[in-house]
Motif scaffolding. Structure first.
Motif, PDB file in Angstrom:
ATOM      1  N   UNK A 161       0.826  -1.204   0.000  1.00  0.00           N
ATOM      2  CA  UNK A 161       0.000   0.000   0.000  1.00  0.00           C
ATOM      3  C   UNK A 161       0.866   1.263   0.000  1.00  0.00           C
ATOM      4  N   UNK A 162       2.006   1.229   0.685  1.00  0.00           N
ATOM      5  CA  UNK A 162       2.934   2.359   0.672  1.00  0.00           C
ATOM      6  C   UNK A 162       3.482   2.563  -0.740  1.00  0.00           C
ATOM      7  N   UNK A 163       3.829   1.474  -1.424  1.00  0.00           N
ATOM      8  CA  UNK A 163       4.323   1.550  -2.796  1.00  0.00           C
ATOM      9  C   UNK A 163       3.249   2.117  -3.728  1.00  0.00           C
ATOM     10  N   UNK A 164       2.004   1.676  -3.579  1.00  0.00           N
ATOM     11  CA  UNK A 164       0.903   2.177  -4.411  1.00  0.00           C
ATOM     12  C   UNK A 164       0.695   3.669  -4.168  1.00  0.00           C
ATOM     13  N   UNK A 165       0.741   4.091  -2.911  1.00  0.00           N
ATOM     14  CA  UNK A 165       0.545   5.506  -2.577  1.00  0.00           C
ATOM     15  C   UNK A 165       1.612   6.375  -3.238  1.00  0.00           C
ATOM     16  N   UNK A 166       2.881   6.008  -3.086  1.00  0.00           N
ATOM     17  CA  UNK A 166       3.953   6.823  -3.637  1.00  0.00           C
ATOM     18  C   UNK A 166       3.987   6.764  -5.161  1.00  0.00           C
ATOM     19  N   UNK A 167       3.654   5.621  -5.740  1.00  0.00           N
ATOM     20  CA  UNK A 167       3.588   5.524  -7.200  1.00  0.00           C
ATOM     21  C   UNK A 167       2.498   6.434  -7.744  1.00  0.00           C
ATOM     22  N   UNK A 168       1.358   6.456  -7.071  1.00  0.00           N
ATOM     23  CA  UNK A 168       0.260   7.327  -7.498  1.00  0.00           C
ATOM     24  C   UNK A 168       0.646   8.789  -7.398  1.00  0.00           C
ATOM     25  N   UNK A 169       1.315   9.158  -6.317  1.00  0.00           N
ATOM     26  CA  UNK A 169       1.748  10.544  -6.144  1.00  0.00           C
ATOM     27  C   UNK A 169       2.715  10.948  -7.255  1.00  0.00           C
ATOM     28  N   UNK A 170       3.660  10.078  -7.575  1.00  0.00           N
ATOM     29  CA  UNK A 170       4.632  10.381  -8.637  1.00  0.00           C
ATOM     30  C   UNK A 170       3.930  10.506  -9.989  1.00  0.00           C
ATOM     31  N   UNK A 171       3.019   9.590 -10.296  1.00  0.00           N
ATOM     32  CA  UNK A 171       2.308   9.628 -11.582  1.00  0.00           C
ATOM     33  C   UNK A 171       1.470  10.899 -11.687  1.00  0.00           C
ATOM     34  N   UNK A 172       0.750  11.254 -10.628  1.00  0.00           N
ATOM     35  CA  UNK A 172      -0.059  12.478 -10.647  1.00  0.00           C
ATOM     36  C   UNK A 172       0.844  13.700 -10.798  1.00  0.00           C
ATOM     37  N   UNK A 213       0.624  16.437 -13.793  1.00  0.00           N
ATOM     38  CA  UNK A 213       0.458  17.874 -13.534  1.00  0.00           C
ATOM     39  C   UNK A 213       1.589  18.638 -14.198  1.00  0.00           C
ATOM     40  N   UNK A 214       2.804  18.154 -14.075  1.00  0.00           N
ATOM     41  CA  UNK A 214       3.958  18.792 -14.733  1.00  0.00           C
ATOM     42  C   UNK A 214       3.751  18.871 -16.251  1.00  0.00           C
ATOM     43  N   UNK A 215       3.278  17.772 -16.833  1.00  0.00           N
ATOM     44  CA  UNK A 215       3.037  17.742 -18.286  1.00  0.00           C
ATOM     45  C   UNK A 215       1.922  18.711 -18.668  1.00  0.00           C
ATOM     46  N   UNK A 216       0.883  18.830 -17.836  1.00  0.00           N
ATOM     47  CA  UNK A 216      -0.227  19.732 -18.135  1.00  0.00           C
ATOM     48  C   UNK A 216       0.205  21.184 -18.043  1.00  0.00           C
ATOM     49  N   UNK A 217       1.066  21.505 -17.113  1.00  0.00           N
ATOM     50  CA  UNK A 217       1.515  22.889 -16.940  1.00  0.00           C
ATOM     51  C   UNK A 217       2.446  23.304 -18.071  1.00  0.00           C
TER      52      UNK A 217
END
Length: 44
Positions: free
Chosen positions: A22-33, A37-41
């Motif tokens: 679950x820790x891996x999923x949380x951090x992977x999701x944060x990095x992907x988001x 966001x970086x790509x959208x900006x």
């Protein structure tokens, strides 16, 4: 054969594995988001 008693199994290893997953999923999701966001900006 030993009689099974419900709730007597030691699940410490499974709980640690699940917590790590679950820790891996949380951090992977944060990095992907963050990447999205970086790509959208900075999209042209």
């Amino acid at each position: 054969m030993a009689k099974h008693e419900h709730g007597s199994m030691d699940t410490t290893s499974q709980e640690k594995t699940f917590d790590n997953f679950m820790n891996w999923v949380k951090w992977s999701s944060i990095v992907i988001i963050g990447i999205l966001v970086f790509m959208a900006i900075f999209a042209r």
